[in-house]
Design a protein around this motif. Structure first.
Motif, PDB file in Angstrom:
ATOM      1  N   PRO A 277      45.200  46.958  52.128  1.00 36.73           N
ATOM      2  CA  PRO A 277      45.401  45.905  51.118  1.00 36.73           C
ATOM      3  C   PRO A 277      44.657  44.616  51.482  1.00 36.73           C
ATOM      4  O   PRO A 277      44.448  43.767  50.626  1.00 36.73           O
ATOM      5  CB  PRO A 277      46.913  45.668  51.123  1.00 36.73           C
ATOM      6  N   LEU A 278      44.243  44.493  52.724  1.00 33.52           N
ATOM      7  CA  LEU A 278      43.503  43.316  53.175  1.00 33.52           C
ATOM      8  C   LEU A 278      41.992  43.450  52.973  1.00 33.52           C
ATOM      9  O   LEU A 278      41.245  42.514  53.246  1.00 33.52           O
ATOM     10  CB  LEU A 278      43.789  43.040  54.660  1.00 33.52           C
ATOM     11  N   ARG A 279      41.543  44.600  52.489  1.00 29.91           N
ATOM     12  CA  ARG A 279      40.099  44.837  52.359  1.00 29.91           C
ATOM     13  C   ARG A 279      39.437  43.895  51.365  1.00 29.91           C
ATOM     14  O   ARG A 279      38.327  43.394  51.616  1.00 29.91           O
ATOM     15  CB  ARG A 279      39.819  46.292  51.969  1.00 29.91           C
ATOM     16  N   ALA A 280      40.066  43.617  50.243  1.00 35.81           N
ATOM     17  CA  ALA A 280      39.456  42.721  49.260  1.00 35.81           C
ATOM     18  C   ALA A 280      39.250  41.337  49.861  1.00 35.81           C
ATOM     19  O   ALA A 280      38.176  40.740  49.712  1.00 35.81           O
ATOM     20  CB  ALA A 280      40.314  42.639  48.000  1.00 35.81           C
ATOM     21  N   ASN A 281      40.252  40.831  50.565  1.00 40.74           N
ATOM     22  CA  ASN A 281      40.112  39.545  51.237  1.00 40.74           C
ATOM     23  C   ASN A 281      38.983  39.589  52.264  1.00 40.74           C
ATOM     24  O   ASN A 281      38.200  38.643  52.375  1.00 40.74           O
ATOM     25  CB  ASN A 281      41.426  39.142  51.917  1.00 40.74           C
ATOM     26  N   ALA A 282      38.895  40.685  52.989  1.00 33.25           N
ATOM     27  CA  ALA A 282      37.828  40.831  53.986  1.00 33.25           C
ATOM     28  C   ALA A 282      36.458  40.774  53.306  1.00 33.25           C
ATOM     29  O   ALA A 282      35.539  40.117  53.807  1.00 33.25           O
ATOM     30  CB  ALA A 282      38.005  42.137  54.759  1.00 33.25           C
ATOM     31  N   GLU A 283      36.310  41.443  52.171  1.00 35.31           N
ATOM     32  CA  GLU A 283      35.031  41.436  51.448  1.00 35.31           C
ATOM     33  C   GLU A 283      34.669  40.028  50.981  1.00 35.31           C
ATOM     34  O   GLU A 283      33.505  39.625  51.038  1.00 35.31           O
ATOM     35  CB  GLU A 283      35.067  42.397  50.256  1.00 35.31           C
ATOM     36  N   ILE A 284      35.660  39.281  50.525  1.00 34.40           N
ATOM     37  CA  ILE A 284      35.414  37.899  50.094  1.00 34.40           C
ATOM     38  C   ILE A 284      34.942  37.064  51.277  1.00 34.40           C
ATOM     39  O   ILE A 284      33.956  36.322  51.184  1.00 34.40           O
ATOM     40  CB  ILE A 284      36.678  37.300  49.442  1.00 34.40           C
TER      41      ILE A 284
ATOM     42  N   GLU B 108      40.418  35.707  42.931  1.00 35.77           N
ATOM     43  CA  GLU B 108      39.829  35.060  44.111  1.00 35.77           C
ATOM     44  C   GLU B 108      38.366  35.473  44.276  1.00 35.77           C
ATOM     45  O   GLU B 108      37.518  34.652  44.622  1.00 35.77           O
ATOM     46  CB  GLU B 108      40.650  35.417  45.349  1.00 35.77           C
ATOM     47  N   ALA B 109      38.062  36.724  44.014  1.00 33.79           N
ATOM     48  CA  ALA B 109      36.681  37.202  44.123  1.00 33.79           C
ATOM     49  C   ALA B 109      35.791  36.548  43.070  1.00 33.79           C
ATOM     50  O   ALA B 109      34.665  36.119  43.372  1.00 33.79           O
ATOM     51  CB  ALA B 109      36.636  38.726  44.000  1.00 33.79           C
ATOM     52  N   VAL B 110      36.281  36.440  41.854  1.00 28.93           N
ATOM     53  CA  VAL B 110      35.495  35.833  40.768  1.00 28.93           C
ATOM     54  C   VAL B 110      35.288  34.344  41.042  1.00 28.93           C
ATOM     55  O   VAL B 110      34.187  33.815  40.869  1.00 28.93           O
ATOM     56  CB  VAL B 110      36.167  36.083  39.395  1.00 28.93           C
ATOM     57  N   PHE B 111      36.334  33.659  41.481  1.00 26.38           N
ATOM     58  CA  PHE B 111      36.226  32.234  41.808  1.00 26.38           C
ATOM     59  C   PHE B 111      35.243  32.024  42.956  1.00 26.38           C
ATOM     60  O   PHE B 111      34.392  31.125  42.905  1.00 26.38           O
ATOM     61  CB  PHE B 111      37.606  31.676  42.169  1.00 26.38           C
ATOM     62  N   THR B 112      35.308  32.871  43.972  1.00 26.97           N
ATOM     63  CA  THR B 112      34.377  32.777  45.094  1.00 26.97           C
ATOM     64  C   THR B 112      32.952  33.044  44.636  1.00 26.97           C
ATOM     65  O   THR B 112      32.015  32.390  45.102  1.00 26.97           O
ATOM     66  CB  THR B 112      34.788  33.749  46.220  1.00 26.97           C
ATOM     67  N   LEU B 113      32.780  33.980  43.713  1.00 28.07           N
ATOM     68  CA  LEU B 113      31.454  34.246  43.154  1.00 28.07           C
ATOM     69  C   LEU B 113      30.893  32.972  42.529  1.00 28.07           C
ATOM     70  O   LEU B 113      29.727  32.624  42.745  1.00 28.07           O
ATOM     71  CB  LEU B 113      31.516  35.376  42.127  1.00 28.07           C
ATOM     72  N   GLY B 114      31.717  32.270  41.765  1.00 27.14           N
ATOM     73  CA  GLY B 114      31.275  30.999  41.184  1.00 27.14           C
ATOM     74  C   GLY B 114      30.854  30.009  42.260  1.00 27.14           C
ATOM     75  O   GLY B 114      29.813  29.361  42.146  1.00 27.14           O
TER      76      GLY B 114
ATOM     77  N   ARG C 179      34.772  33.017  33.544  1.00 23.86           N
ATOM     78  CA  ARG C 179      35.525  34.268  33.669  1.00 23.86           C
ATOM     79  C   ARG C 179      36.841  34.025  34.411  1.00 23.86           C
ATOM     80  O   ARG C 179      37.890  34.539  34.019  1.00 23.86           O
ATOM     81  CB  ARG C 179      34.681  35.311  34.389  1.00 23.86           C
ATOM     82  N   ALA C 180      36.783  33.236  35.480  1.00 26.18           N
ATOM     83  CA  ALA C 180      38.005  32.934  36.242  1.00 26.18           C
ATOM     84  C   ALA C 180      39.009  32.183  35.375  1.00 26.18           C
ATOM     85  O   ALA C 180      40.219  32.463  35.424  1.00 26.18           O
ATOM     86  CB  ALA C 180      37.661  32.134  37.492  1.00 26.18           C
TER      87      ALA C 180
ATOM     88  N   GLU D  81      37.408  45.780  41.387  1.00 31.38           N
ATOM     89  CA  GLU D  81      38.643  45.055  41.065  1.00 31.38           C
ATOM     90  C   GLU D  81      38.312  43.913  40.101  1.00 31.38           C
ATOM     91  O   GLU D  81      38.276  42.751  40.488  1.00 31.38           O
ATOM     92  CB  GLU D  81      39.276  44.485  42.335  1.00 31.38           C
ATOM     93  N   PRO D  82      38.061  44.229  38.838  1.00 23.22           N
ATOM     94  CA  PRO D  82      37.611  43.205  37.890  1.00 23.22           C
ATOM     95  C   PRO D  82      38.619  42.080  37.646  1.00 23.22           C
ATOM     96  O   PRO D  82      38.244  41.020  37.156  1.00 23.22           O
ATOM     97  CB  PRO D  82      37.330  43.985  36.606  1.00 23.22           C
ATOM     98  N   LYS D  83      39.867  42.270  37.997  1.00 27.10           N
ATOM     99  CA  LYS D  83      40.885  41.239  37.786  1.00 27.10           C
ATOM    100  C   LYS D  83      41.185  40.454  39.059  1.00 27.10           C
ATOM    101  O   LYS D  83      42.177  39.731  39.122  1.00 27.10           O
ATOM    102  CB  LYS D  83      42.157  41.865  37.230  1.00 27.10           C
TER     103      LYS D  83
END
Length: 187
Positions: A68-75, A106-112, A130-131, A101-103
């Motif tokens: 469950p921590l993988r998405a945070n790790a990718e960010i 945190e990933a979308v905000f970080t992309l911005g 989008r965020a 994970e389109p929803k």
């Protein structure tokens, strides 16, 4: 048990003075519990705080794909790759996460943020928009979405859009000095 105790000690060390101790205890925790994704994430965080970004990327990359921590790790990997002037690689990883994970707000905000830092203001506006659209109830805590999108609009010379976003950020948090300064100097 020993791994948990060492992890707790490592987590307790904060600030510049405790980073070496945090690193030592995190590494000890990982030697006792080598598959701990929580400890791997903490190791990445410690390396980040030490400005050892390459080591941080390597530590975050050890977080299991199924964790469950993988998405945070990718960010965090994407942010650190940007710091290492490997922004395109970071954006590729971040976009892959968003595709999975389109929803993931945190990933979308970080992309911005990464797009804005890379002077891709068109991409930044798209990501922040989008965020904003992903946020069901805009609250005071979301002022930065409008602030950062306003900066991107201002850099694109789209002042009406920029001003509207700065004013929305102020409506959400009227005492936000960053917004007040940016809006004031821009006007």
């Amino acid at each position: 048990g020993a791994g948990e105790a060492l992890f707790s000690l490592a987590s307790a060390f904060t600030g510049d003075q405790g980073l070496d101790m945090a690193l030592a205890h995190t590494q000890l925790a990982l030697s006792a519990t080598p598959n701990s994704d929580v400890a791997r994430t903490l190791l990445g965080d410690v390396y980040e705080d030490m400005q050892r970004y390459e080591d941080a990327v390597a530590a975050y990359d050890l977080v299991a794909e199924t964790s469950p921590l993988r998405a945070n790790a990718e960010i965090e990997i994407a942010v650190n790759l940007q710091r290492l002037e490997r922004g395109p690689e970071g954006l590729t990883r971040l976009n892959a996460l968003i595709a999975r994970e389109p929803k993931n707000f945190e990933a979308v905000f970080t992309l911005g943020n990464l797009q804005r830092v890379a002077d891709n203001h068109v991409g930044a506006v798209k990501a922040y928009t989008r965020a904003i659209e992903m946020t069901p109830g805009i609250t005071k805590d979301h002022w930065s979405l409008f602030y950062y999108r306003g900066i991107a609009y201002e850099r694109l010379k789209q002042w009406p859009n920029a001003e509207a976003d700065f004013r929305k950020a102020l409506a959400l948090d009227p005492d936000q000095a960053l917004v007040l300064n940016y809006l004031g100097y821009s006007m």
